[in-house]
Design an enzyme around this catalytic site. Structure first.
Site, PDB file in Angstrom:
ATOM      1  N   SER A 162       0.834  -1.208   0.000  1.00 14.14           N
ATOM      2  CA  SER A 162       0.000   0.000   0.000  1.00 14.14           C
ATOM      3  C   SER A 162       0.864   1.253   0.000  1.00 14.14           C
ATOM      4  CB  SER A 162      -0.883  -0.009   1.258  1.00 14.14           C
ATOM      5  OG  SER A 162      -1.446   1.262   1.468  1.00 14.14           O
TER       6      SER A 162
ATOM      7  N   TYR B  50      -2.214   5.615  -5.685  1.00  9.89           N
ATOM      8  CA  TYR B  50      -3.429   6.385  -5.977  1.00  9.89           C
ATOM      9  C   TYR B  50      -3.064   7.434  -7.020  1.00  9.89           C
ATOM     10  CZ  TYR B  50      -4.968   4.601  -1.400  1.00  9.89           C
ATOM     11  OH  TYR B  50      -5.304   3.802  -0.343  1.00  9.89           O
TER      12      TYR B  50
ATOM     13  N   THR C 142      -5.100   2.225  -7.873  1.00  4.87           N
ATOM     14  CA  THR C 142      -6.408   2.075  -7.217  1.00  4.87           C
ATOM     15  C   THR C 142      -7.349   3.123  -7.786  1.00  4.87           C
ATOM     16  OG1 THR C 142      -5.434   1.140  -5.243  1.00  4.87           O
ATOM     17  CG2 THR C 142      -7.598   2.136  -4.985  1.00  4.87           C
TER      18      THR C 142
ATOM     19  N   LYS D 168      -6.893  -1.354 -10.296  1.00  2.00           N
ATOM     20  CA  LYS D 168      -7.534  -2.066  -9.192  1.00  2.00           C
ATOM     21  C   LYS D 168      -8.834  -1.349  -8.824  1.00  2.00           C
ATOM     22  CE  LYS D 168      -6.719  -3.442  -4.372  1.00  2.00           C
ATOM     23  NZ  LYS D 168      -7.477  -2.469  -3.572  1.00  2.00           N
TER      24      LYS D 168
ATOM     25  N   HIS E 268     -12.874  -2.902  -3.172  1.00  4.74           N
ATOM     26  CA  HIS E 268     -12.081  -2.392  -2.054  1.00  4.74           C
ATOM     27  C   HIS E 268     -12.517  -3.054  -0.739  1.00  4.74           C
ATOM     28  CE1 HIS E 268      -9.314   1.249  -1.557  1.00  4.74           C
ATOM     29  NE2 HIS E 268      -9.416   0.806  -0.317  1.00  4.74           N
TER      30      HIS E 268
HETATM   31  C1  LIG Z   1      -7.597  -2.167   6.488  1.00  2.00           C
HETATM   32  C2  LIG Z   1      -7.592  -2.097   4.995  1.00  2.00           C
HETATM   33  C3  LIG Z   1      -6.766  -1.192   4.362  1.00  2.00           C
HETATM   34  C4  LIG Z   1      -6.747  -1.126   2.981  1.00  2.00           C
HETATM   35  N1  LIG Z   1      -5.882  -0.286   2.378  1.00  2.00           N
HETATM   36  C5  LIG Z   1      -5.848  -0.229   1.038  1.00  2.00           C
HETATM   37  C6  LIG Z   1      -4.922   0.615   0.392  1.00  2.00           C
HETATM   38  O1  LIG Z   1      -4.132   1.301   1.027  1.00  2.00           O
HETATM   39  N2  LIG Z   1      -4.942   0.648  -0.953  1.00  2.00           N
HETATM   40  C7  LIG Z   1      -5.804  -0.111  -1.701  1.00  2.00           C
HETATM   41  O2  LIG Z   1      -5.793  -0.061  -2.924  1.00  2.00           O
HETATM   42  N3  LIG Z   1      -6.676  -0.952  -1.099  1.00  2.00           N
HETATM   43  C8  LIG Z   1      -6.699  -1.027   0.232  1.00  2.00           C
HETATM   44  N4  LIG Z   1      -7.571  -1.893   0.833  1.00  2.00           N
HETATM   45  C9  LIG Z   1      -8.404  -2.791   0.019  1.00  2.00           C
HETATM   46  C10 LIG Z   1      -7.673  -4.115  -0.249  1.00  2.00           C
HETATM   47  O3  LIG Z   1      -6.609  -3.938  -1.153  1.00  2.00           O
HETATM   48  C11 LIG Z   1      -8.594  -5.178  -0.848  1.00  2.00           C
HETATM   49  O4  LIG Z   1      -9.196  -4.668  -2.016  1.00  2.00           O
HETATM   50  C12 LIG Z   1      -9.687  -5.680   0.091  1.00  2.00           C
HETATM   51  O5  LIG Z   1      -9.238  -5.716   1.425  1.00  2.00           O
HETATM   52  C13 LIG Z   1     -10.113  -7.079  -0.338  1.00  2.00           C
HETATM   53  O6  LIG Z   1     -11.172  -7.533   0.436  1.00  2.00           O
HETATM   54  P1  LIG Z   1     -11.007  -8.537   1.693  1.00  2.00           P
HETATM   55  O7  LIG Z   1     -10.452  -7.706   2.797  1.00  2.00           O
HETATM   56  O8  LIG Z   1     -12.409  -8.969   1.921  1.00  2.00           O
HETATM   57  O9  LIG Z   1     -10.101  -9.668   1.277  1.00  2.00           O
HETATM   58  C14 LIG Z   1      -7.602  -1.965   2.223  1.00  2.00           C
HETATM   59  C15 LIG Z   1      -8.437  -2.872   2.871  1.00  2.00           C
HETATM   60  C16 LIG Z   1      -8.439  -2.956   4.234  1.00  2.00           C
HETATM   61  C17 LIG Z   1      -9.349  -3.947   4.907  1.00  2.00           C
HETATM   62  O1  LIG Z   2      -9.012   2.151   4.375  1.00  2.78           O
HETATM   63  C1  LIG Z   2      -8.844   1.828   3.201  1.00  2.78           C
HETATM   64  O2  LIG Z   2      -9.605   1.067   2.616  1.00  2.78           O
HETATM   65  C2  LIG Z   2      -7.749   2.394   2.490  1.00  2.78           C
HETATM   66  O3  LIG Z   2      -7.675   2.274   1.301  1.00  2.78           O
HETATM   67  C3  LIG Z   2      -6.764   3.119   3.258  1.00  2.78           C
HETATM   68  C4  LIG Z   2      -6.481   4.408   2.899  1.00  2.78           C
HETATM   69  C5  LIG Z   2      -5.600   5.141   3.657  1.00  2.78           C
HETATM   70  C6  LIG Z   2      -4.950   4.559   4.736  1.00  2.78           C
HETATM   71  C7  LIG Z   2      -5.207   3.253   5.060  1.00  2.78           C
HETATM   72  C8  LIG Z   2      -6.104   2.529   4.316  1.00  2.78           C
END
Ligand SMILES: Cc1cc2nc3c(=O)[nH]c(=O)nc-3n(C[C@H](O)[C@H](O)[C@H](O)COP(=O)(O)O)c2cc1C
Ligand SMILES: O=C(O)C(=O)c1ccccc1
Length: 381
Positions: free
Chosen positions: A120, A147, A173, A245, A269
């Protein structure tokens, strides 16, 4: 005489970890409420986050029997590498809230199981440190998530740094021009804990925690984005693969093809952005059809078992990714926890292949699935 069967009682403090839901419970017991809610929640009414997992249940497996499955191979070719099985770890931010070693632990566990990790832009360790952690174990090559940022020079620095240390692709993303509605963050006044670093965004947590998650996101993220503005620019600054994504429709898969992207991740997401979008497994068929074999299609969201991976592959995904399961495992036991999670999914997927009569990934097809109907026989796909 029937021997008396004494069930062995496990003290409540000891968790036996056999499934992803065991990891979720173990993490819940360790994490403070605000952090647990931040990780687990979806947006608004929590509809899509729940749908993501539930939607898998309507698909039933059509096993073929009496096939030689003594030499089953789960390996898959993904992002230019042969990986142990078609399951990688999605980019998820702020992993040091789950475990002090955060992304370093995730990276090592992924390398040991020989699968890719998504890094990330909100990681607490730098892409250099994260790739260094896995390099000594396996030349796996991770993926850098970005992003569309207001500060294009900073975005370019992230991409160049990732390329320099051997990342194989970037995931742009695309589902987050603004953040989804996350009530838990307001109710808990969620702030990133003090003392964490955000080296890719070149920020400290003191800078980030001054604002709510939502406000800090608006501060750096650009909603002024478009296919024409992003993709040619990304192509011009990197030779890494460029993936989008957060795609959920055939229309956007066609645009990804038109703009020459290498692939799409069908993702909502993890139900954290627009609530009310379809479960990703329900969006997958139209995306696979629109890709027509011209670009690659991966999926994430709600995947919690080997059967889920199998179903996504049967519906045309090349590879699956998991987000929360990695976070829960990190909270439970750091690198060893993530390794346990990957091992659970690996053995579960392998066994599912054997029990359905599939010896290789190529054997998994639409004919391996049917759809349960309320009153009536299984519908063939
Ligand atoms: C706590 C958390 C933080 C996330 N942070 C990001 C991120 O920084 N960038 C991003 O593209 N997706 C982020 N995602 C989405 C994940 O990449 C992913 O699409 C999603 O968690 C998949 O679903 P699942 O948690 O049910 O496996 C985040 C998801 C969670 C739960
Ligand atoms: O929370 C999220 O889903 C996410 O994409 C994210 C964005 C910034 C910081 C941490 C997670």
């Amino acid at each position: 005489m029937v021997e008396k069967f004494e069930s062995k009682r496990v003290p409540p403090s000891e968790h036996i970890i056999l499934s992803i839901s065991d990891l979720q419970s173990a993490a819940a017991a360790k994490l403070p409420t605000g952090i647990r809610d931040f990780y687990n929640s979806g947006s608004t009414d929590q509809i899509t986050v729940l749908d993501n997992s539930n939607a898998y249940k309507k698909y039933k497996l059509r096993p073929r029997v009496l096939r030689d499955v003594s030499n089953v191979s789960t390996s898959a070719s993904v992002l230019g590498k042969t990986i142990d099985f078609p399951l990688c770890v999605s980019p998820a931010g702020i992993q040091a809230m789950a475990h002090p070693l955060g992304e370093l632990a995730t990276s090592r566990a992924c390398a040991k199981r020989n699968v890719h990790m998504g890094i990330s832009s909100f990681s607490n360790y730098s892409v250099e440190e994260i790739c260094e952690a896995s390099r000594a174990i396996a030349p796996i090559g991770h993926v850098m998530q970005v992003y569309s940022m207001k500060d294009r020079a900073k975005q370019e620095r992230i991409i160049k740094r990732a390329e320099q240390v051997g990342c194989v692709a970037i995931f742009l993303t695309a589902d987050s021009p603004v953040l989804g509605v996350r009530y838990n963050e307001h109710r808990n006044d969620f702030r990133t804990p003090a003392g964490l670093a955000f080296p890719m965004l070149e920020k400290t947590s003191e800078m980030i925690r001054a604002d709510t998650h939502d406000a800090s996101f608006v501060g750096f993220n650009s909603d002024y984005h478009s296919w024409a503005r992003e993709i040619p620019w990304l192509r011009s600054i990197t030779k890494m693969q460029v993936w989008i994504k957060g795609v959920l429709t055939a229309e956007d898969v066609l645009l990804a093809r038109e703009y020459g992207c290498d692939g799409v991740v069908v993702s909502n997401h993890g139900g954290r952005q627009l609530d009310g979008t379809p479960a990703t497994i329900d969006a997958l068929p139209e995306c696979v059809e629109a890709a027509a074999g011209q670009i690659r299609v991966h999926i994430d969201g709600g995947i919690r078992s080997g059967q889920d991976i199998f179903k996504a592959l049967a519906l045309g995904a090349e590879c699956c990714w998991v987000g929360r399961p990695a976070i829960w495992s990190l909270a439970y036991d750091g690198e060893a926890g993530v390794r346990t999670m990957l091992d659970i999914l690996y053995t579960d997927f392998r066994r599912c292949m054997q029990l359905t009569g599939c010896s290789s990934i190529a054997d998994i097809s639409k004919s391996s699935l049917g759809i349960a109907r309320k009153d009536g026989p299984l519908a063939r796909l």
